[in-house]
Enzyme design. Structure first.
Site, PDB file in Angstrom:
ATOM      1  N   GLY A  46       0.844  -1.194   0.000  1.00 48.70           N
ATOM      2  CA  GLY A  46       0.000   0.000   0.000  1.00 48.70           C
ATOM      3  C   GLY A  46       0.872   1.234   0.000  1.00 48.70           C
ATOM      4  N   GLN A  51       2.608  10.039   1.891  1.00 46.24           N
ATOM      5  CA  GLN A  51       3.946   9.426   1.963  1.00 46.24           C
ATOM      6  C   GLN A  51       4.859   9.917   0.847  1.00 46.24           C
ATOM      7  OE1 GLN A  51       2.227   5.235   2.496  1.00 46.24           O
ATOM      8  NE2 GLN A  51       4.093   5.123   3.721  1.00 46.24           N
ATOM      9  N   CYS A  94       5.815  -0.165   7.623  1.00 48.17           N
ATOM     10  CA  CYS A  94       5.428   1.038   6.876  1.00 48.17           C
ATOM     11  C   CYS A  94       6.622   1.500   6.056  1.00 48.17           C
ATOM     12  CB  CYS A  94       5.004   2.139   7.845  1.00 48.17           C
ATOM     13  SG  CYS A  94       4.452   3.643   7.018  1.00 48.17           S
ATOM     14  N   LEU A  95       6.359   1.852   4.804  1.00 47.51           N
ATOM     15  CA  LEU A  95       7.454   2.314   3.933  1.00 47.51           C
ATOM     16  C   LEU A  95       8.063   3.611   4.459  1.00 47.51           C
ATOM     17  CD1 LEU A  95       5.839   1.518   0.462  1.00 47.51           C
ATOM     18  CD2 LEU A  95       7.706   0.270   1.598  1.00 47.51           C
ATOM     19  N   HIS A 136      -4.599   0.970   7.802  1.00 47.77           N
ATOM     20  CA  HIS A 136      -3.265   1.580   7.904  1.00 47.77           C
ATOM     21  C   HIS A 136      -3.175   2.791   6.964  1.00 47.77           C
ATOM     22  CE1 HIS A 136       1.332   1.090   8.003  1.00 47.77           C
ATOM     23  NE2 HIS A 136       1.151   1.824   6.912  1.00 47.77           N
ATOM     24  N   GLU A 137      -3.696   2.641   5.731  1.00 55.15           N
ATOM     25  CA  GLU A 137      -3.611   3.724   4.737  1.00 55.15           C
ATOM     26  C   GLU A 137      -4.532   4.894   5.093  1.00 55.15           C
ATOM     27  OE1 GLU A 137      -1.152   3.416   3.009  1.00 55.15           O
ATOM     28  OE2 GLU A 137      -0.867   1.258   2.980  1.00 55.15           O
ATOM     29  N   HIS A 140      -2.943   7.038   7.518  1.00 54.70           N
ATOM     30  CA  HIS A 140      -1.993   7.989   6.910  1.00 54.70           C
ATOM     31  C   HIS A 140      -2.713   9.266   6.480  1.00 54.70           C
ATOM     32  CE1 HIS A 140       1.956   6.104   6.621  1.00 54.70           C
ATOM     33  NE2 HIS A 140       1.461   4.994   6.091  1.00 54.70           N
TER      34      HIS A 140
HETATM   35  O1  GNR Z   1       4.014  -2.536   2.576  1.00 51.76           O
HETATM   36  C1  GNR Z   1       3.364  -2.456   3.614  1.00 51.76           C
HETATM   37  N1  GNR Z   1       3.105  -3.585   4.331  1.00 51.76           N
HETATM   38  C2  GNR Z   1       2.219  -3.629   5.388  1.00 51.76           C
HETATM   39  C3  GNR Z   1       2.233  -4.750   6.198  1.00 51.76           C
HETATM   40  C4  GNR Z   1       1.354  -4.855   7.263  1.00 51.76           C
HETATM   41  C5  GNR Z   1       0.469  -3.850   7.523  1.00 51.76           C
HETATM   42  C6  GNR Z   1       0.448  -2.704   6.735  1.00 51.76           C
HETATM   43  C7  GNR Z   1       1.319  -2.597   5.669  1.00 51.76           C
HETATM   44  S1  GNR Z   1       1.269  -1.193   4.672  1.00 51.76           S
HETATM   45  C8  GNR Z   1       2.925  -1.135   4.101  1.00 51.76           C
HETATM   46  C9  GNR Z   1       3.105  -0.033   3.067  1.00 51.76           C
HETATM   47  C10 GNR Z   1       2.840   1.308   3.711  1.00 51.76           C
HETATM   48  O2  GNR Z   1       3.602   1.868   4.446  1.00 51.76           O
HETATM   49  N2  GNR Z   1       1.690   1.858   3.441  1.00 51.76           N
HETATM   50  O3  GNR Z   1       1.366   3.043   4.003  1.00 51.76           O
HETATM   51 NI    NI Z   2       2.464   3.129   5.874  1.00 49.78          NI
END
Ligand code: GNR
Ligand code: NI
Length: 172
Positions: A46, A51, A94-95, A136-137, A140
């Site tokens: 995601g 980001q 998270c990236l 999670h997104e 953000h």
């Molecule tokens: O790549 C991602 N893997 C992930 C693994 C478990 C829960 C959430 C994520 S999202 C993350 C990419 C990211 O930072 N998206 O905002």
């Molecule tokens: Ni993230």
């Protein structure tokens, strides 16, 4: 299409509440293209617009496990309309917080209403990894990171590591 640099925590842009789209135009479609390319390159499942420093309510995701089954999704102005009582624990990453993984508890299933790239309103139910990713997104887009669910001590340890990582990268 172009690859965009991913912001690393701590960054004030990752703490902002993002603005909704008024409509889905060619600029929105270009942004979605760049975000998908950047997400697949990272690689991640995601990526939210803030980001890459774009403070707008859009994210992309693809939770498919095999390349042949790739399922790129673009969600604009997403809103959670229903959450299950059942919870799920996932080890999240998270990236914007590279190489840090911690367990986070969230609703196991959610329904989300959003605009697709054609500007059509869609409602979809997500479960499993995709439910975790969607939440999670959306976090953000509201300036929240998964480390905000951890203890203060864990959060500050991770933030310290990320400051160090950014200082090292700045020297390269
Ligand atoms: O790549 C991602 N893997 C992930 C693994 C478990 C829960 C959430 C994520 S999202 C993350 C990419 C990211 O930072 N998206 O905002
Ligand atoms: Ni993230």
């Amino acid at each position: 299409m172009s690859l965009r640099p991913i912001l690393i925590h701590p960054d004030p842009r990752l703490k902002k509440v993002c603005a909704p789209f008024e409509g889905v135009d060619s600029a929105a479609r270009r942004l979605a293209d760049d975000m998908l390319e950047t997400m697949y390159d990272a690689p991640g499942i995601g990526l939210a617009a803030p980001q890459i420093g774009q403070l707008q309510r859009m994210f992309v995701m693809d939770c498919s496990s095999r390349e042949e089954d790739a399922e790129p999704m673009v969600l604009i102005n997403p809103v959670v309309t229903w959450k299950s009582d059942e919870l799920n624990v996932y080890e999240e990453g998270c990236l914007s917080i590279p190489e840090q993984y911690e367990e986070v508890t969230r609703p196991a299933e959610v329904k989300v209403r959003f605009l697709d790239l054609d500007g059509v309103m869609v409602e979809r139910r997500f479960c499993g990894l995709s439910a975790t990713c969607v939440q999670h997104e959306i976090d953000h887009l509201d300036g929240r990171l998964f480390i905000d669910y951890l203890s203060r001590i864990k959060r500050s340890m991770i933030t310290k590591k990320m400051k160090k990582l950014k200082a090292e990268r700045a020297l390269l």
